[in-house]
Design a protein around this motif. Structure first.
Motif, PDB file in Angstrom:
ATOM      1  N   TYR A 118       0.833  -1.196   0.000  1.00 15.47           N
ATOM      2  CA  TYR A 118       0.000   0.000   0.000  1.00 15.47           C
ATOM      3  C   TYR A 118       0.874   1.255   0.000  1.00 15.47           C
ATOM      4  CZ  TYR A 118      -3.525   3.342   1.696  1.00 15.47           C
ATOM      5  OH  TYR A 118      -4.369   4.412   1.842  1.00 15.47           O
ATOM      6  N   ASN A 119       0.590   2.190  -0.922  1.00 22.27           N
ATOM      7  CA  ASN A 119       1.362   3.422  -1.046  1.00 22.27           C
ATOM      8  C   ASN A 119       0.407   4.625  -1.004  1.00 22.27           C
ATOM      9  OD1 ASN A 119       4.285   2.444  -1.945  1.00 22.27           O
ATOM     10  ND2 ASN A 119       2.774   1.195  -3.024  1.00 22.27           N
ATOM     11  N   PRO A 120       0.001   5.045   0.178  1.00 20.64           N
ATOM     12  CA  PRO A 120      -0.950   6.159   0.278  1.00 20.64           C
ATOM     13  C   PRO A 120      -0.365   7.473  -0.218  1.00 20.64           C
ATOM     14  CG  PRO A 120      -0.112   5.565   2.439  1.00 20.64           C
ATOM     15  CD  PRO A 120       0.362   4.508   1.503  1.00 20.64           C
ATOM     16  N   THR A 121       0.947   7.661  -0.086  1.00 21.12           N
ATOM     17  CA  THR A 121       1.630   8.837  -0.628  1.00 21.12           C
ATOM     18  C   THR A 121       2.915   8.366  -1.296  1.00 21.12           C
ATOM     19  OG1 THR A 121       3.011   9.323   1.310  1.00 21.12           O
ATOM     20  CG2 THR A 121       0.745  10.166   1.328  1.00 21.12           C
ATOM     21  N   GLU A 122       3.596   9.274  -1.956  1.00 18.83           N
ATOM     22  CA  GLU A 122       4.848   8.915  -2.613  1.00 18.83           C
ATOM     23  C   GLU A 122       5.944   8.583  -1.598  1.00 18.83           C
ATOM     24  OE1 GLU A 122       6.056  11.899  -5.320  1.00 18.83           O
ATOM     25  OE2 GLU A 122       4.400  11.550  -6.735  1.00 18.83           O
ATOM     26  N   LYS A 123       5.814   9.099  -0.375  1.00 17.63           N
ATOM     27  CA  LYS A 123       6.856   8.885   0.626  1.00 17.63           C
ATOM     28  C   LYS A 123       6.575   7.708   1.554  1.00 17.63           C
ATOM     29  CE  LYS A 123       8.503  13.659   0.855  1.00 17.63           C
ATOM     30  NZ  LYS A 123       8.819  14.809   1.752  1.00 17.63           N
ATOM     31  N   LEU A 124       5.316   7.326   1.698  1.00 15.54           N
ATOM     32  CA  LEU A 124       4.937   6.300   2.671  1.00 15.54           C
ATOM     33  C   LEU A 124       4.566   4.995   1.981  1.00 15.54           C
ATOM     34  CD1 LEU A 124       4.301   5.526   5.624  1.00 15.54           C
ATOM     35  CD2 LEU A 124       1.974   6.403   5.242  1.00 15.54           C
ATOM     36  N   ASN A 125       5.165   3.899   2.484  1.00 13.15           N
ATOM     37  CA  ASN A 125       4.845   2.565   1.978  1.00 13.15           C
ATOM     38  C   ASN A 125       4.499   1.662   3.163  1.00 13.15           C
ATOM     39  OD1 ASN A 125       6.411  -0.370   1.429  1.00 13.15           O
ATOM     40  ND2 ASN A 125       4.951   0.260  -0.133  1.00 13.15           N
ATOM     41  N   ILE A 126       3.397   0.909   3.024  1.00  3.02           N
ATOM     42  CA  ILE A 126       2.965  -0.018   4.076  1.00  3.02           C
ATOM     43  C   ILE A 126       2.774  -1.394   3.457  1.00  3.02           C
ATOM     44  CG2 ILE A 126       1.180  -0.544   5.783  1.00  3.02           C
ATOM     45  CD1 ILE A 126       0.520   2.436   5.856  1.00  3.02           C
ATOM     46  N   LEU A 127       3.420  -2.390   4.063  1.00  2.00           N
ATOM     47  CA  LEU A 127       3.262  -3.780   3.646  1.00  2.00           C
ATOM     48  C   LEU A 127       2.545  -4.536   4.754  1.00  2.00           C
ATOM     49  CD1 LEU A 127       6.727  -4.758   2.083  1.00  2.00           C
ATOM     50  CD2 LEU A 127       4.576  -4.464   0.872  1.00  2.00           C
ATOM     51  N   ALA A 128       1.441  -5.165   4.409  1.00  2.00           N
ATOM     52  CA  ALA A 128       0.691  -5.954   5.386  1.00  2.00           C
ATOM     53  C   ALA A 128       0.362  -7.296   4.748  1.00  2.00           C
ATOM     54  CB  ALA A 128      -0.579  -5.236   5.807  1.00  2.00           C
ATOM     55  N   GLY A 129       0.544  -8.363   5.518  1.00  2.00           N
ATOM     56  CA  GLY A 129       0.259  -9.668   4.939  1.00  2.00           C
ATOM     57  C   GLY A 129       0.274 -10.769   5.970  1.00  2.00           C
ATOM     58  N   ASN A 149       7.550   1.852   5.775  1.00  2.00           N
ATOM     59  CA  ASN A 149       8.756   2.540   5.311  1.00  2.00           C
ATOM     60  C   ASN A 149       8.377   3.973   4.933  1.00  2.00           C
ATOM     61  OD1 ASN A 149      11.723   2.251   4.217  1.00  2.00           O
ATOM     62  ND2 ASN A 149      10.576   3.288   2.607  1.00  2.00           N
ATOM     63  N   TYR A 150       9.130   4.928   5.473  1.00  2.00           N
ATOM     64  CA  TYR A 150       8.879   6.326   5.135  1.00  2.00           C
ATOM     65  C   TYR A 150      10.145   6.917   4.516  1.00  2.00           C
ATOM     66  CZ  TYR A 150       7.190  11.106   5.345  1.00  2.00           C
ATOM     67  OH  TYR A 150       6.774  12.370   5.002  1.00  2.00           O
ATOM     68  N   ARG A 151      10.026   7.375   3.278  1.00  2.00           N
ATOM     69  CA  ARG A 151      11.161   7.927   2.552  1.00  2.00           C
ATOM     70  C   ARG A 151      11.097   9.449   2.622  1.00  2.00           C
ATOM     71  NH1 ARG A 151      11.763   6.815  -3.793  1.00  2.00           N
ATOM     72  NH2 ARG A 151       9.960   8.221  -3.734  1.00  2.00           N
ATOM     73  N   PHE A 152      11.989  10.055   3.387  1.00  2.00           N
ATOM     74  CA  PHE A 152      12.014  11.512   3.531  1.00  2.00           C
ATOM     75  C   PHE A 152      12.409  12.182   2.220  1.00  2.00           C
ATOM     76  CE2 PHE A 152      12.325   9.870   7.777  1.00  2.00           C
ATOM     77  CZ  PHE A 152      11.608  10.768   8.552  1.00  2.00           C
ATOM     78  N   ASN A 153      13.399  11.595   1.545  1.00  2.00           N
ATOM     79  CA  ASN A 153      13.828  12.064   0.230  1.00  2.00           C
ATOM     80  C   ASN A 153      14.536  10.910  -0.463  1.00  2.00           C
ATOM     81  OD1 ASN A 153      16.617  12.131   1.232  1.00  2.00           O
ATOM     82  ND2 ASN A 153      16.003  14.017   2.293  1.00  2.00           N
ATOM     83  N   THR A 154      15.165  11.173  -1.585  1.00  2.00           N
ATOM     84  CA  THR A 154      15.809  10.088  -2.335  1.00  2.00           C
ATOM     85  C   THR A 154      17.016   9.516  -1.605  1.00  2.00           C
ATOM     86  OG1 THR A 154      17.109  11.734  -3.552  1.00  2.00           O
ATOM     87  CG2 THR A 154      15.038  10.977  -4.560  1.00  2.00           C
ATOM     88  N   ASN A 155      17.505  10.248  -0.593  1.00  2.00           N
ATOM     89  CA  ASN A 155      18.719   9.808   0.096  1.00  2.00           C
ATOM     90  C   ASN A 155      18.474   9.157   1.453  1.00  2.00           C
ATOM     91  OD1 ASN A 155      20.350  10.871  -1.963  1.00  2.00           O
ATOM     92  ND2 ASN A 155      20.365  12.900  -1.004  1.00  2.00           N
ATOM     93  N   PHE A 156      17.320   9.391   2.052  1.00  2.00           N
ATOM     94  CA  PHE A 156      17.143   8.975   3.440  1.00  2.00           C
ATOM     95  C   PHE A 156      15.740   8.419   3.667  1.00  2.00           C
ATOM     96  CE2 PHE A 156      16.051  10.344   7.893  1.00  2.00           C
ATOM     97  CZ  PHE A 156      16.774   9.329   8.521  1.00  2.00           C
ATOM     98  N   SER A 157      15.684   7.265   4.359  1.00  2.00           N
ATOM     99  CA  SER A 157      14.395   6.668   4.706  1.00  2.00           C
ATOM    100  C   SER A 157      14.507   5.918   6.024  1.00  2.00           C
ATOM    101  CB  SER A 157      13.917   5.712   3.611  1.00  2.00           C
ATOM    102  OG  SER A 157      14.784   4.587   3.515  1.00  2.00           O
TER     103      SER A 157
END
Length: 440
Positions: A118-129, A149-157
């Motif tokens: 699940y990717n509600p925004t470009e920065k936030l990813n949620i995996l559930a299973g 997983n939260y990606r602050f920018n292309t360099n840091f998450s």
């Protein structure tokens, strides 16, 4: 692989042959831009044939071990805008034919799994299973997992996860029976250990058995709750990954020494720890000096302890004997589980030579001290026990590509030939190898 040597104080000669192969076939089918299917068949076979001759060169014992695993699986991925739903099902079919068994042993297990990306925004990813396992010999288990997983920018998450894990004993943990003829150590599966130890004892091959070890209850499946939190950083030529973890494990399936031979070698088997916790830190980094030369560093700090020892330390009042004196030890003296190093690390250097389509890799592995069994008689591994000291192992390999089809490789594992037969019999000396690979 053939091994020939003299074992048991140079009285018995032996030969062992090990053969292992695996095969995988996968078909992919994309129905449309959103629906994707995979069909996979995996099979593997492990064989071990060995014999021992007595001092008169007469056959003393002959053993064989033949294990098959076949695993068909089907899985599908359905893309929903930026999200993905993955589902799969499969089964494991295992058979074992070995010495001393009148009939083959068989295991059957079926499993299904489902995961939503699940990717509600470009920065936030949620995996559930979850995964559900149905085993012919053990209770069924449901294993859920959640990861963010939260990606602050292309360099840091930053990322974190929590999940439930499950693992049933495999055939080798239950039925293995192998004596390394080049060194003399033996590995026994849990279900055959008691009978084989009694045989060794009746043959006068044992010097001692570890106190308190018995095989009265069946080996149980292992289950765990796992927590992870970490991050990823990348900038220019540098990549860094950091992960902290904590695991609470029930009925951990572990290996350890259960007896000693008169030859000085050990006999290993498997057993359960009812309650165990582990925690630590993992660090991995890569630095590209140039496009052809890179270096990577990996490190792990690990603490692994038996919860019953920690919780009831004062109640048991663990002691050690020194010069015929009884000395009480502190809780801080408890080292932890057997065969666990607090520190492990690896450094890898990779160099590519584009002009001749060749790669050279050097990897150095480090392991800090660890103990294999209790040596002072108090039933736990503490700082006063005998430990295997820390050591380094270096592996070197070189590869050459020919017309994108052939790959030639040669190398050496344990390049500097580090060995310790009395303490680490499973650690082979320098091993040279060569390999040819053809890509269709």
């Amino acid at each position: 692989m053939d091994n020939k040597a003299i074992i048991e104080n140079e009285k018995y000669t032996g030969d062992a042959k090990e053969n292992e192969w695996n095969s995988q076939i996968k078909l992919e089918h994309r129905w449309n831009s959103r629906l994707y299917w995979e069909y996979e068949m995996y099979a593997t076979n492990y064989k071990n044939d060995a014999f021992l001759n007595n001092p008169d060169n007469v056959l003393f014992e002959k053993t064989y071990y033949n294990q098959w695993l076949v695993r068909p699986e089907i899985r599908t991925t359905w893309s929903i805008n930026r999200d993905k739903l993955t589902a799969g099902a499969g089964l494991n079919y295992e058979t074992l034919d070995r010495t001393y068994f009148a009939n083959n042993v068989q295991f059957n297990s079926q499993y299904i799994y489902l995961q939503y990306d699940y990717n509600p925004t470009e920065k936030l990813n949620i995996l559930a299973g979850f995964r559900y396992d149905n085993h012919s010999e053990y209770a069924s288990q449901l294993s859920p997992k959640l990861a963010v997983n939260y990606r602050f920018n292309t360099n840091f998450s930053l990322k974190g996860s929590v999940g439930y894990g499950y693992k049933a004993p495999d055939f080798r943990q239950l039925y293995f029976d192998f004596t390394n003829p080049s060194v003399g150590y033996t590995v026994l599966g849990y279900n055959v250990a008691e009978a084989r130890l009694n045989e060794f004892e009746s043959q006068g091959l044992l010097s001692s058995r570890v106190a308190g070890v018995n095989f009265d209850q069946p080996l149980k499946p292992e289950s765990s709750i796992n927590f992870n939190f970490g991050g990823y950083y990348r900038k220019n030529k540098l990549k860094i990954e950091l992960n902290a973890f904590y695991n609470s494990i029930s009925d951990l399936i572990d290996t350890g020494v259960v007896a000693a031979k008169k030859s000085g070698q050990n006999i290993f088997s498997y057993f359960n720890y009812s309650k165990v916790f582990t925690y630590g830190l993992e660090f991995n980094s890569t630095y590209n000096f140039t496009k052809d030369f890179s270096a990577s560093l990996g490190y792990q700090f690990l603490t692994a302890k038996d919860k019953s020892v920690v919780d009831n330390f004062e109640e048991h009042q663990y002691i050690r004997n020194s010069d015929l004196q009884t000395i009480k030890i502190d809780k801080s003296d408890y080292f932890g589980l057997y065969n666990r190093s607090k520190h492990t690390a690896n450094v890898k250097f990779g160099y590519t030579i584009p002009s001749i389509k060749a790669d050279v890799n050097l990897r150095v592995l480090y392991r800090s001290k660890y103990g294999l069994f209790d040596t002072n008689g108090n039933g736990i591994l503490d700082k006063y026990d005998n430990f295997i000291g820390d050591y380094f192992i270096a592996n070197l390999s070189a590869s050459k590509y020919i017309m994108d089809k052939f790959m030639l490789q040669a190398g050496a594992n344990n390049l500097f030939n580090y060995t310790d037969p009395s303490q680490i019999p499973s650690l082979a000396g320098r091993q040279l190898y060569a390999r040819i690979q053809y890509n269709f």
